[in-house]
Enzyme design. Structure first.
Site, PDB file in Angstrom:
ATOM      1  N   HIS A 317      66.098 -28.807 -12.148  1.00  0.00           N
ATOM      2  CA  HIS A 317      66.141 -28.007 -13.378  1.00  0.00           C
ATOM      3  C   HIS A 317      65.537 -28.801 -14.510  1.00  0.00           C
ATOM      4  O   HIS A 317      65.708 -30.021 -14.567  1.00  0.00           O
ATOM      5  CB  HIS A 317      67.591 -27.615 -13.716  1.00  0.00           C
ATOM      6  CG  HIS A 317      67.651 -26.484 -14.670  1.00  0.00           C
ATOM      7  ND1 HIS A 317      67.583 -26.663 -16.031  1.00  0.00           N
ATOM      8  CD2 HIS A 317      67.711 -25.158 -14.448  1.00  0.00           C
ATOM      9  CE1 HIS A 317      67.628 -25.482 -16.615  1.00  0.00           C
ATOM     10  NE2 HIS A 317      67.700 -24.552 -15.692  1.00  0.00           N
ATOM     11  N   ASP A 374      70.722 -20.892  -8.514  1.00  0.00           N
ATOM     12  CA  ASP A 374      70.120 -20.055  -7.473  1.00  0.00           C
ATOM     13  C   ASP A 374      70.452 -20.535  -6.074  1.00  0.00           C
ATOM     14  O   ASP A 374      70.303 -19.795  -5.110  1.00  0.00           O
ATOM     15  CB  ASP A 374      68.593 -20.006  -7.659  1.00  0.00           C
ATOM     16  CG  ASP A 374      68.226 -19.258  -8.918  1.00  0.00           C
ATOM     17  OD1 ASP A 374      68.957 -18.327  -9.265  1.00  0.00           O
ATOM     18  OD2 ASP A 374      67.225 -19.622  -9.558  1.00  0.00           O
TER      19      ASP A 374
HETATM   20  N1  CMC Z   1      61.945 -29.891  -4.537  1.00  0.00           N
HETATM   21  C1  CMC Z   1      61.249 -31.061  -4.419  1.00  0.00           C
HETATM   22  N2  CMC Z   1      60.831 -31.791  -5.470  1.00  0.00           N
HETATM   23  C2  CMC Z   1      61.116 -31.325  -6.689  1.00  0.00           C
HETATM   24  C3  CMC Z   1      61.838 -30.135  -6.891  1.00  0.00           C
HETATM   25  C4  CMC Z   1      62.261 -29.426  -5.749  1.00  0.00           C
HETATM   26  N3  CMC Z   1      62.951 -28.272  -5.883  1.00  0.00           N
HETATM   27  N4  CMC Z   1      61.980 -29.903  -8.214  1.00  0.00           N
HETATM   28  C5  CMC Z   1      61.361 -30.910  -8.843  1.00  0.00           C
HETATM   29  N5  CMC Z   1      60.848 -31.785  -7.926  1.00  0.00           N
HETATM   30  C6  CMC Z   1      60.156 -33.058  -8.205  1.00  0.00           C
HETATM   31  C7  CMC Z   1      58.732 -32.826  -8.673  1.00  0.00           C
HETATM   32  O1  CMC Z   1      57.827 -32.818  -7.597  1.00  0.00           O
HETATM   33  C8  CMC Z   1      58.533 -34.010  -9.592  1.00  0.00           C
HETATM   34  O2  CMC Z   1      58.305 -35.149  -8.788  1.00  0.00           O
HETATM   35  P1  CMC Z   1      57.333 -36.335  -9.310  1.00  0.00           P
HETATM   36  O3  CMC Z   1      58.037 -36.914 -10.507  1.00  0.00           O
HETATM   37  O4  CMC Z   1      57.261 -37.268  -8.147  1.00  0.00           O
HETATM   38  O5  CMC Z   1      56.034 -35.681  -9.647  1.00  0.00           O
HETATM   39  C9  CMC Z   1      59.900 -34.195 -10.256  1.00  0.00           C
HETATM   40  O6  CMC Z   1      60.838 -33.667  -9.294  1.00  0.00           O
HETATM   41  C10 CMC Z   1      60.061 -33.464 -11.577  1.00  0.00           C
HETATM   42  O7  CMC Z   1      59.717 -32.090 -11.375  1.00  0.00           O
HETATM   43  P2  CMC Z   1      58.982 -31.190 -12.446  1.00  0.00           P
HETATM   44  O8  CMC Z   1      58.281 -30.077 -11.757  1.00  0.00           O
HETATM   45  O9  CMC Z   1      58.186 -32.043 -13.371  1.00  0.00           O
HETATM   46  O10 CMC Z   1      60.225 -30.636 -13.244  1.00  0.00           O
HETATM   47  P3  CMC Z   1      60.260 -29.364 -14.174  1.00  0.00           P
HETATM   48  O11 CMC Z   1      61.344 -29.589 -15.150  1.00  0.00           O
HETATM   49  O12 CMC Z   1      58.911 -29.074 -14.736  1.00  0.00           O
HETATM   50  O13 CMC Z   1      60.641 -28.155 -13.171  1.00  0.00           O
HETATM   51  C11 CMC Z   1      61.857 -26.626 -11.881  1.00  0.00           C
HETATM   52  C12 CMC Z   1      61.901 -27.620 -13.038  1.00  0.00           C
HETATM   53  C13 CMC Z   1      63.167 -25.826 -11.858  1.00  0.00           C
HETATM   54  C14 CMC Z   1      60.716 -25.620 -12.080  1.00  0.00           C
HETATM   55  C15 CMC Z   1      61.690 -27.393 -10.539  1.00  0.00           C
HETATM   56  O14 CMC Z   1      62.770 -28.274 -10.342  1.00  0.00           O
HETATM   57  C16 CMC Z   1      61.545 -26.458  -9.325  1.00  0.00           C
HETATM   58  O15 CMC Z   1      60.430 -25.979  -9.039  1.00  0.00           O
HETATM   59  N6  CMC Z   1      62.685 -26.150  -8.611  1.00  0.00           N
HETATM   60  C17 CMC Z   1      62.630 -25.194  -7.512  1.00  0.00           C
HETATM   61  C18 CMC Z   1      62.694 -23.774  -8.065  1.00  0.00           C
HETATM   62  C19 CMC Z   1      64.065 -23.396  -8.559  1.00  0.00           C
HETATM   63  O16 CMC Z   1      65.064 -23.636  -7.902  1.00  0.00           O
HETATM   64  N7  CMC Z   1      64.097 -22.739  -9.727  1.00  0.00           N
HETATM   65  C20 CMC Z   1      65.321 -22.228 -10.307  1.00  0.00           C
HETATM   66  C21 CMC Z   1      65.719 -22.963 -11.565  1.00  0.00           C
HETATM   67  S1  CMC Z   1      67.421 -22.520 -12.058  1.00  0.00           S
HETATM   68  C22 CMC Z   1      67.306 -20.842 -12.509  1.00  0.00           C
HETATM   69  C23 CMC Z   1      66.655 -20.693 -13.826  1.00  0.00           C
HETATM   70  O17 CMC Z   1      67.298 -21.018 -14.854  1.00  0.00           O
HETATM   71  O18 CMC Z   1      65.486 -20.270 -13.851  1.00  0.00           O
END
Ligand code: CMC
Length: 428
Positions: A317, A374
């Site tokens: 998140h 989720d």
């Molecule tokens: N699985 C594997 N790696 C992950 C995941 C995951 N679910 N989420 C983040 N990472 C890694 C990402 O690859 C990155 O690694 P590195 O630093 O080596 O490049 C690091 O963690 C930080 O990720 P980010 O994409 O920069 O983080 P963000 O804050 O931009 O994204 C997120 C947040 C929710 C979009 C992401 O964690 C994700 O895609 N999660 C899966 C989808 C999900 O479950 N979404 C629901 C969120 S809760 C409901 C809502 O409020 O919408």
């Protein structure tokens, strides 16, 4: 008292610029850089808004380090399952919990506003069987602005109030009709004798004329109170989440003076993506794909592979770098419902194995990746006989009061301007 300020120095020429630091009630302070371009001729650069506060707000507070979520000051743990979702809607939209009489009047009004204009219902016919309910919901919500033109003068307090209540009341009907249309079964009209959440389950499950499914023992299926209570708590857990992607979309569209129903429809579009509300549907797909506990390690390895775009859905998140308090509430709910609703034990076991493997893995630990809301909602929704394509629509029903509260706050904020960011041009 001296103002707190923040100084930025341009090391190329030694020019310094001083900005006021503004403190909120809680959470990080902000540096007011709104005159930065005028002062320096440069923009600030923050793709994905990771360090940007886009507005000030009194609605929802999140402390992502300490797993805290509050609506209008109330801890989520004191609301979900303890207050009705409609009372929480009232809280978000009005700023305070309703007293007994206000609560009853609000409930009654929402029941009576749950019907859709007959012309609007024809929109469902235009969309094909198999259409994803989120696509249909976006279209039908946008169309509300065409059908309810009598309440477009938002200078008028009464009209403003009716508009807010109408959107909350109609969203479950839109969602249920979108689903029934997608599977080609007759649409079921709302039943004013049923509370909001029960009514939604009824519209999903009933046969025309209000009959419920005939069971082998000769009785008709009933909507159990425990099911209504569980779904009601799920709606509350989704009701607002400060400036997330869909809420920011609603605010951005609202800032152009577009109609609120249109702004909410844009929020539905933003929520559908799998990085946001669409993740709940994907979590269930992944748990089914894993199929067996023995396959968990290979899924975890795939999620960790930097050369593979695959992500573990329901993990991570932007704000929570610790436990998601909504997920914690759902986990508690899941334990309560395990036997009463006969939760799918195989899926539960796979989910528990995924969670355990991820929480003990350095990749997830180092990045602060915990199960989010989720991750847990799907198993409970499945036990409530909610089809998987309705998981994200349920998020929409829950989030609607939050969107409308945030839209209203924007409209009442004298500082609000059209949202219009700039860019770093790198083209020819
Ligand atoms: N699985 C594997 N790696 C992950 C995941 C995951 N679910 N989420 C983040 N990472 C890694 C990402 O690859 C990155 O690694 P590195 O630093 O080596 O490049 C690091 O963690 C930080 O990720 P980010 O994409 O920069 O983080 P963000 O804050 O931009 O994204 C997120 C947040 C929710 C979009 C992401 O964690 C994700 O895609 N999660 C899966 C989808 C999900 O479950 N979404 C629901 C969120 S809760 C409901 C809502 O409020 O919408």
């Amino acid at each position: 008292m001296a103002k707190n300020t923040f100084t930025l120095t341009d090391n190329r020429n030694g020019n310094s610029y001083e900005y006021n630091v503004i403190d909120g009630t809680r959470g990080p302070s902000v540096v007011d850089i709104s005159t930065f371009y005028k002062d320096s001729g440069m923009f600030t650069y923050d793709p994905g808004y990771t360090s940007t506060a886009s507005c000030d707000s009194k609605i929802t507070f999140i402390d992502g380090e300490n797993s805290e979520l509050r609506y209008r000051g109330y801890d989520i743990g004191d609301l979900a399952g303890k207050k009705s979702f409609l009372d929480v809607c009232y809280l978000l939209m009005r700023g305070e919990l309703p007293g007994k009489e206000a609560s009853e009047n609000f409930d009654l009004e929402i029941r009576h506003r749950s019907f859709l204009n007959e012309g609007l219902i024809r929109i469902f016919d235009a969309l094909p069987d198999g259409a994803h309910p989120m696509a249909t919901m976006g279209a039908a919500t946008m169309a509300l602005a065409a059908f309810y033109k009598d309440h477009l003068n938002l200078e008028d307090d009464k009209q403003f109030k009716i508009m807010r209540r109408r959107i909350v009341a109609k969203m479950p009907t839109i969602a249920a009709m979108a689903y029934r249309n997608s599977i080609g079964t007759p649409l079921i009209y709302p039943d004013v004798n049923r509370y909001f959440t029960e009514n939604f389950l009824y519209m999903l499950r009933a046969y025309p004329g209000g009959t419920m499914k005939r069971l082998p023992d000769g009785t008709n299926e009933e909507i159990k109170q425990i099911e209504v209570d569980a779904l009601d708590a799920i709606f509350t857990l989704h009701a607002d989440h400060e400036q997330n992607a869909s809420t920011t979309t609603v605010r951005n569209v609202g800032s152009t003076e577009a109609h609120p129903y249109v702004a909410i429809s844009s929020g539905i579009a933003a929520l559908w993506g799998s990085a946001h509300g669409g993740a709940n549907e994907k979590v269930m797909d992944q748990l089914k794909m894993i199929g067996d506990i023995k396959n968990v390690p290979s899924f975890i390895a795939k999620a960790k592979d930097r050369n593979d775009p695959f992500r573990l859905m329901g993990f991570g998140h932007r704000v929570y770098k610790n436990r998601d308090p909504r997920a914690e509430c759902l986990k508690g709910l899941q334990d309560q419902l395990k036997e009463a609703l006969n939760l799918d034990s195989k899926l539960l076991d796979i989910a528990a194995a995924v969670e355990e493997a991820a929480l003990n893995d350095d990749y997830f630990k180092d990045r602060g990746l915990y199960p989010n809301i989720d991750f847990y909602s799907g198993v409970i929704l499945t036990a409530l006989k909610i089809p998987v394509e309705m998981f994200t629509p349920i998020f929409v029903i829950g989030r609607t009061p939050g969107w409308i509260a945030q839209w209203s706050e924007l409209k009442q904020d004298p500082k609000s301007k059209i949202a219009r960011p700039r860019q770093l041009y790198t083209g020819n």
